[in-house]
Design an enzyme around this catalytic site. Structure first.
Site, PDB file in Angstrom:
ATOM      1  N   ASP A  60       0.830  -1.202   0.000  1.00 40.05           N
ATOM      2  CA  ASP A  60       0.000   0.000   0.000  1.00 40.05           C
ATOM      3  C   ASP A  60       0.867   1.256   0.000  1.00 40.05           C
ATOM      4  OD1 ASP A  60      -2.497  -1.548   0.318  1.00 40.05           O
ATOM      5  OD2 ASP A  60      -1.588  -2.043   2.239  1.00 40.05           O
ATOM      6  N   HIS A  88      -4.151  -3.888   5.728  1.00 41.60           N
ATOM      7  CA  HIS A  88      -4.218  -3.868   4.266  1.00 41.60           C
ATOM      8  C   HIS A  88      -5.665  -4.157   3.875  1.00 41.60           C
ATOM      9  CE1 HIS A  88      -3.198  -4.651   0.089  1.00 41.60           C
ATOM     10  NE2 HIS A  88      -3.792  -5.826   0.189  1.00 41.60           N
TER      11      HIS A  88
END
Length: 179
Positions: A60, A88
Protein backbone atom coordinates in the site's frame (compact mmCIF):
# COMPACT_ATOMS: atom_id res chain seq x y z
CA UNK A 1 -15.73 -17.20 9.65
CA UNK A 2 -12.55 -16.15 7.82
CA UNK A 3 -11.11 -14.40 10.86
CA UNK A 4 -11.82 -17.41 13.07
CA UNK A 5 -10.21 -19.74 10.51
CA UNK A 6 -7.17 -17.45 10.15
CA UNK A 7 -6.66 -17.20 13.92
CA UNK A 8 -6.63 -21.00 14.08
CA UNK A 9 -4.06 -21.21 11.27
CA UNK A 10 -1.80 -18.53 12.72
CA UNK A 11 -2.14 -19.92 16.24
CA UNK A 12 -0.76 -23.23 15.00
CA UNK A 13 2.00 -21.50 13.04
CA UNK A 14 2.91 -19.42 16.10
CA UNK A 15 3.12 -22.52 18.29
CA UNK A 16 5.37 -24.19 15.70
CA UNK A 17 7.63 -21.13 15.56
CA UNK A 18 7.71 -20.97 19.35
CA UNK A 19 8.81 -24.61 19.52
CA UNK A 20 11.31 -24.69 16.66
CA UNK A 21 12.51 -21.22 15.59
CA UNK A 22 15.48 -19.34 16.97
CA UNK A 23 14.42 -16.37 19.11
CA UNK A 24 16.38 -14.15 16.70
CA UNK A 25 14.22 -15.05 13.69
CA UNK A 26 12.28 -12.32 11.91
CA UNK A 27 8.68 -13.00 10.92
CA UNK A 28 6.72 -11.17 8.20
CA UNK A 29 3.03 -11.87 7.69
CA UNK A 30 1.64 -11.17 4.23
CA UNK A 31 -1.73 -13.00 4.33
CA UNK A 32 -4.68 -10.71 4.98
CA UNK A 33 -5.81 -9.42 7.31
CA UNK A 34 -2.06 -9.24 7.80
CA UNK A 35 -2.00 -7.13 10.99
CA UNK A 36 -4.55 -9.35 12.73
CA UNK A 37 -2.86 -12.53 11.55
CA UNK A 38 0.50 -11.20 12.73
CA UNK A 39 -0.95 -10.48 16.17
CA UNK A 40 -2.34 -14.03 16.44
CA UNK A 41 1.02 -15.44 15.35
CA UNK A 42 2.96 -13.27 17.80
CA UNK A 43 0.69 -14.12 20.74
CA UNK A 44 1.38 -17.81 20.15
CA UNK A 45 5.16 -17.48 19.91
CA UNK A 46 6.14 -15.90 23.25
CA UNK A 47 9.76 -17.12 22.95
CA UNK A 48 10.30 -14.74 20.02
CA UNK A 49 10.59 -11.04 20.87
CA UNK A 50 7.55 -8.97 19.83
CA UNK A 51 9.79 -6.63 17.83
CA UNK A 52 10.69 -9.56 15.56
CA UNK A 53 7.16 -9.66 14.08
CA UNK A 54 5.82 -7.43 11.35
CA UNK A 55 3.07 -7.38 8.75
CA UNK A 56 3.21 -6.10 5.21
CA UNK A 57 1.80 -2.63 4.57
CA UNK A 58 4.55 -1.84 2.09
CA UNK A 59 2.43 -2.77 -0.92
CA UNK A 60 0.00 0.00 0.00
CA UNK A 61 2.91 2.34 0.77
CA UNK A 62 4.43 1.74 -2.67
CA UNK A 63 1.06 2.32 -4.32
CA UNK A 64 0.57 5.56 -2.39
CA UNK A 65 4.02 6.85 -3.34
CA UNK A 66 3.40 5.95 -6.97
CA UNK A 67 0.02 7.73 -7.03
CA UNK A 68 1.52 10.87 -5.49
CA UNK A 69 4.49 10.77 -7.87
CA UNK A 70 2.13 10.51 -10.82
CA UNK A 71 -0.06 13.36 -9.56
CA UNK A 72 2.89 15.69 -8.93
CA UNK A 73 5.04 14.63 -11.89
CA UNK A 74 7.86 13.76 -9.52
CA UNK A 75 10.24 10.80 -9.35
CA UNK A 76 9.47 8.30 -6.59
CA UNK A 77 12.84 8.95 -4.95
CA UNK A 78 11.87 12.59 -4.30
CA UNK A 79 8.92 11.62 -2.05
CA UNK A 80 9.29 10.94 1.66
CA UNK A 81 7.02 10.62 4.66
CA UNK A 82 4.12 8.59 3.25
CA UNK A 83 2.59 6.48 6.00
CA UNK A 84 -0.02 3.73 5.88
CA UNK A 85 -2.03 3.31 9.08
CA UNK A 86 -4.02 0.13 9.71
CA UNK A 87 -4.63 -3.16 7.97
CA UNK A 88 -4.22 -3.87 4.27
CA UNK A 89 -7.90 -3.25 3.48
CA UNK A 90 -10.39 -0.55 2.64
CA UNK A 91 -10.15 0.65 6.27
CA UNK A 92 -6.47 1.64 6.02
CA UNK A 93 -5.53 5.30 6.10
CA UNK A 94 -2.88 6.44 3.60
CA UNK A 95 -1.49 9.52 5.35
CA UNK A 96 0.25 12.39 3.53
CA UNK A 97 0.25 14.86 6.42
CA UNK A 98 4.00 14.51 7.00
CA UNK A 99 4.89 13.76 3.40
CA UNK A 100 7.22 15.89 1.33
CA UNK A 101 7.74 16.05 -2.43
CA UNK A 102 11.17 17.45 -3.25
CA UNK A 103 11.20 18.98 0.24
CA UNK A 104 7.79 20.67 -0.11
CA UNK A 105 4.70 19.67 1.88
CA UNK A 106 2.76 17.20 -0.28
CA UNK A 107 -0.61 18.49 0.88
CA UNK A 108 0.39 21.94 -0.37
CA UNK A 109 0.95 20.52 -3.86
CA UNK A 110 -2.35 18.64 -4.28
CA UNK A 111 -5.85 19.86 -3.65
CA UNK A 112 -7.82 18.52 -0.71
CA UNK A 113 -10.53 17.04 -2.95
CA UNK A 114 -7.97 14.90 -4.81
CA UNK A 115 -6.44 13.75 -1.53
CA UNK A 116 -9.77 12.85 0.13
CA UNK A 117 -11.91 11.79 -2.84
CA UNK A 118 -9.36 10.21 -5.19
CA UNK A 119 -6.06 9.36 -3.49
CA UNK A 120 -7.29 7.80 -0.24
CA UNK A 121 -9.97 5.56 -1.81
CA UNK A 122 -7.68 4.59 -4.71
CA UNK A 123 -4.95 3.39 -2.35
CA UNK A 124 -7.47 1.69 -0.04
CA UNK A 125 -9.15 -0.19 -2.89
CA UNK A 126 -6.25 -0.74 -5.30
CA UNK A 127 -5.88 -4.43 -4.49
CA UNK A 128 -9.57 -5.08 -5.07
CA UNK A 129 -9.46 -3.07 -8.31
CA UNK A 130 -6.58 -5.19 -9.62
CA UNK A 131 -8.40 -8.41 -8.76
CA UNK A 132 -11.58 -7.12 -10.43
CA UNK A 133 -9.67 -6.15 -13.58
CA UNK A 134 -7.37 -9.17 -13.87
CA UNK A 135 -9.19 -11.87 -11.92
CA UNK A 136 -5.90 -12.25 -10.02
CA UNK A 137 -3.98 -10.33 -7.40
CA UNK A 138 -0.81 -8.52 -8.32
CA UNK A 139 1.74 -11.09 -7.18
CA UNK A 140 4.67 -9.20 -8.71
CA UNK A 141 3.78 -6.02 -6.80
CA UNK A 142 3.40 -7.99 -3.58
CA UNK A 143 6.75 -9.70 -4.14
CA UNK A 144 8.45 -6.33 -4.76
CA UNK A 145 6.82 -4.88 -1.64
CA UNK A 146 7.94 -7.90 0.41
CA UNK A 147 11.52 -7.46 -0.80
CA UNK A 148 11.39 -3.72 -0.02
CA UNK A 149 9.98 -4.50 3.45
CA UNK A 150 12.73 -7.00 4.28
CA UNK A 151 15.52 -4.82 2.90
CA UNK A 152 14.44 -1.85 5.01
CA UNK A 153 13.82 -3.97 8.11
CA UNK A 154 17.27 -5.53 7.96
CA UNK A 155 19.31 -2.67 6.49
CA UNK A 156 17.36 0.39 7.57
CA UNK A 157 16.05 3.14 5.36
CA UNK A 158 17.04 6.72 4.63
CA UNK A 159 13.38 7.74 4.64
CA UNK A 160 9.98 6.89 6.03
CA UNK A 161 8.55 3.48 5.19
CA UNK A 162 5.31 1.79 6.21
CA UNK A 163 5.56 -1.43 8.19
CA UNK A 164 3.05 -2.92 10.62
CA UNK A 165 4.88 -3.54 13.92
CA UNK A 166 3.99 -3.95 17.58
CA UNK A 167 2.55 -0.72 18.96
CA UNK A 168 4.24 -1.03 22.37
CA UNK A 169 6.09 2.16 23.32
CA UNK A 170 4.82 4.21 20.36
CA UNK A 171 4.46 7.99 20.52
CA UNK A 172 1.35 8.18 18.33
CA UNK A 173 -1.33 7.42 20.91
CA UNK A 174 -2.01 3.94 19.49
CA UNK A 175 -2.93 1.50 22.29
CA UNK A 176 -0.20 -0.98 23.20
CA UNK A 177 -0.37 -4.61 22.16
CA UNK A 178 -1.54 -4.05 18.59
CA UNK A 179 0.14 -4.67 15.24
Amino acid sequence: DLLEKNVGIFKGQGQALNKSAKPTCKVVVVGNPANTNCLALMKNAPNIPKNNFSALTRLDHNRAVSALATKTGTHLSKIDGVCIWGNHSSTQYPDLHNTTVEGQAALGLVDKEWYVDTFIPAVQKRGAAIIAARGLSSAASAAKASADHMRDWFQGSNGTVSMAVISDGNTYGVPEGLI
